[in-house]
Every structure is written in C-alpha cells, then in structure tokens.
Enzyme design. Structure first.
Site, mmCIF file in Angstrom:
data_model
loop_
_atom_site.group_PDB
_atom_site.id
_atom_site.type_symbol
_atom_site.label_atom_id
_atom_site.label_comp_id
_atom_site.label_asym_id
_atom_site.label_seq_id
_atom_site.Cartn_x
_atom_site.Cartn_y
_atom_site.Cartn_z
ATOM 1 N N ASP A 1 0.738 -1.058 -0.063
ATOM 2 C CA ASP A 1 -0.047 -0.097 0.087
ATOM 3 C C ASP A 1 0.794 1.289 -0.060
ATOM 4 O O ASP A 1 0.502 2.145 -0.746
ATOM 5 C CB ASP A 1 -0.873 0.035 1.250
ATOM 6 C CG ASP A 1 -2.082 -1.195 1.201
ATOM 7 O OD1 ASP A 1 -2.193 -1.408 -0.133
ATOM 8 O OD2 ASP A 1 -2.494 -1.165 2.229
ATOM 9 N N LYS B 1 -6.208 -0.893 6.523
ATOM 10 C CA LYS B 1 -7.057 -1.806 6.441
ATOM 11 C C LYS B 1 -8.410 -1.382 6.993
ATOM 12 O O LYS B 1 -8.309 -0.265 7.788
ATOM 13 C CB LYS B 1 -6.825 -3.164 7.356
ATOM 14 C CG LYS B 1 -5.378 -3.563 7.113
ATOM 15 C CD LYS B 1 -5.739 -4.610 5.919
ATOM 16 C CE LYS B 1 -4.524 -5.454 5.436
ATOM 17 N NZ LYS B 1 -4.807 -6.091 4.101
ATOM 18 N N ASP C 1 0.164 -0.624 5.777
ATOM 19 C CA ASP C 1 -0.827 -1.377 5.298
ATOM 20 C C ASP C 1 -2.155 -0.829 5.940
ATOM 21 O O ASP C 1 -2.296 -0.885 7.123
ATOM 22 C CB ASP C 1 -0.719 -3.071 5.644
ATOM 23 C CG ASP C 1 -1.517 -3.656 4.638
ATOM 24 O OD1 ASP C 1 -1.683 -3.636 3.463
ATOM 25 O OD2 ASP C 1 -1.852 -5.153 4.958
#
EC number: 3.1.-.-
Length: 342
Positions: A239, A254, A252
């Site tokens: 990412d 989420k 990352d």
C-alpha cells in the site's frame, strides 16, 4: 419456674451421650456438632487452596453478565484462532523453525534516504505471472480451524442475506476498500493538487478515521507499488512506504466493521506486511530498505483508527512465521503436482 425448666433440660443433656454442658452454659448453650463434641464434617470446598485460585474465581465472577453471542465467538475464533486447551510453550521455545532461512533485512542497503532516491513516490505496476502472490500464499496455508470458521461465517451470512445478497455484500466491501485506498493515494501523492482530488472520496468515514494517523505520516517513498522476492519466489502489491513518527515503515491500510485494538486481532496482516518488507528490501527496483511496519485499521463510522506499529524485532519474529507459511505453500504445491496424472 422458667429457671427450673431450664435446669431440667440441662440435666437431660448431661445424661445424653455425646453432649457436654458446662456450668457456664446457664447463660447460653449450643447444640452444634462442634460444641457438643461430635466430629466435624469436612467440607471439600474448604480444602481448596483459596489463595492459589483467587485470581481464577475473581475473573469468573467479573465476567458475569458479559455474554458472547454466537456470532462474536465465531468472528473472534476466525480472527485469532480457536482457544487452545494445551499448555502454552515456554518463553523462548519455537516448535518450528524455517528450513530455508533467508534474512528479512538487506545488509547492503540503508534505511536512510540518499540523493539518488526519487522525489516522486515509486509506483511499480504488478506483473501478473505464475509467481504466487503474498495473498495467495496466506489463503492457501490457512489452518483447518481457520478454514472451518471462515466457511461457517460464510454460511451464516448466506443464511441471513441469501446467495445474491452475500455476493452484493462482498462486492460492497471490496468497493469500499478500493475507494479508501484511492483516497489515501490521492492524499499522500504530492503530484495531485487539492482541486484534482475527488472530494467525494475524501468525505468517507474511513478517511475521517485515519486523520490523526495521517498527521504523523511524511516522506512517502512508494504508493501501491509492486515488490518481488526473486530468491524466495513470490510477489506482492504494498500500500505505502513512508515515515511514521520519523520511522520508515511499510504501511498497510485496512478497514474493519469491528474494533481491532490489538495486533493479534488483525489475523494474518502482520505476515503480509513483513512479506512485502522482505521482498522490497531485496528487490532491485528499490534502493532503500525498511525495518518497521505499520498496520492501520480504519472504521466506517469515523471513529479513530487503531495503528499497530511493528519494530524491527517484532518484524523479525513475524518474518520467521511467514517463511514457514511459504515453505508450507511450496510443499503443498509440490505434492499437488506429483499427484497430477501425466
């Protein structure tokens, strides 16, 4: 009259076997088994080590009234695995060790920026080929218990929403995640101006949820960029690589419908982060390396996202677990190829 009646009762008690009434008992007397000389019966609960089990009793009593619904139990088991009835291993013991060890960090690289580093964040496209992705490896090596709980959750959702409703639910979750990542890429990319950004994307609850995290993010090095580990033979699409509170991290992003305040609640996400990290540190497309990770869990209602920072030591621990999963995947594929008819 009353006194004479009392004395008569006392004389009868003296003559009874097993009873003893002293002269002082004219004031008060007891017919309990203890004071009357009978052998006391031992209560088995009184033999329990009260001090030893005090914490257990306290925890049980304090949990009264806090009931798990079947759904929450299943989701917790899916995220964190089933409750183990075995004794946990002692500190320092590792039941399994990777057979083919490869370091996560590259000693030939520095995590400090240099003049040759591009000023624009890298965005290397992912090349679809036969090399397995990080996501595929993790999906193919879930434990039987994890597969069971995942399938049970799926069946419960289908029962509630129907087949078409469940497909629509998955499509919406995927679309929300995609838009969330597009919005973050727009915010973190220095190439785009505020006028060029889609204002509708920036108004979501997920973006509001990560505002306090974004304040600590700077020095973006890569966005939605592909990585490949040529030695261990896997690929992935990370990412973001940027500094978080001054430390360079693989980040990352989420989304979640339930709070995940602990890193243990993020399932295999830490393995995903270290897999990207290890690949990037040995990928020739990158001139720097990363030694830290960050998992950010954002919420649709805009409540503050939970950041889970992973230092170099924690990343090394998860890297060993990733190597085990990668070996398990390789072995499984090898066995499948052997069983295929020629």
């Amino acid at each position: 009259m009353k006194m004479k009646l009392f004395q008569t009762i006392c004389r009868q008690l003296r003559s009874s076997k097993g009873f003893s009434v002293e002269s002082a008992a004219l004031v008060a007397f007891s017919t309990s088994s203890y004071s009357c000389g009978r052998k006391k019966k031992v209560n088995p609960y009184e033999e329990v080590d009260q001090e030893k089990y005090s914490n257990l009793v306290q925890s049980v009593l304090s949990s009264r009234g806090v009931a798990h619904t079947p759904g929450s139990v299943e989701e917790d088991a899916l995220l964190c695995g089933p409750v183990s009835k075995h004794k946990p291993p002692k500190q320092g013991e590792d039941p399994r060790v990777p057979q083919n060890w490869f370091p996560i960090f590259n000693p030939e690289r520095s995590d400090k920026p240099n003049a040759s580093d591009p000023s624009v964040p890298l965005k290397i496209p992912l090349q679809r080929n036969v090399i397995p992705s990080v996501t595929r490896v993790l999906q193919q090596t879930m434990t039987k218990q994890q597969v069971f709980w995942l399938e049970r959750w799926k069946q419960r959702m289908i029962l509630e929403l129907g087949e078409d409703g469940f497909k629509e639910y998955n499509s919406n979750i995927f679309l929300q995640g995609k838009r969330f990542h597009e919005a973050l890429e727009s915010i973190l990319s220095p190439q785009e101006t505020l006028k060029e950004r889609d204002e509708n994307l920036l108004k979501s609850g997920y973006i509001e949820s990560v505002q306090h995290i974004l304040k600590d993010v700077s020095g973006v090095r890569a966005l939605e960029s592909a990585v490949q580990h040529e030695t261990l033979n896997y690929i992935g699409l990370l990412d973001c690589v940027a500094e978080y509170q001054g430390k360079l991290c693989v980040i990352d992003w989420k989304t979640s419908e339930k709070p995940k305040p602990f890193i243990q609640s993020t399932f295999d996400n830490p393995l995903q982060v270290v897999a990207y990290m290890g690949a990037m540190n040995h990928d020739t497309n990158y001139s720097f390396q990363v030694q830290c990770g960050l998992i950010v869990v954002a919420y649709k209602d805009g409540s503050p996202a939970h950041p889970h920072f992973m230092d170099a030591e924690l990343c090394s621990q998860y890297w060993a677990k990733w190597l085990l999963r990668l070996e398990e995947y390789t072995e499984k594929k090898k066995n499948q190829n052997i069983q295929k008819p020629e």
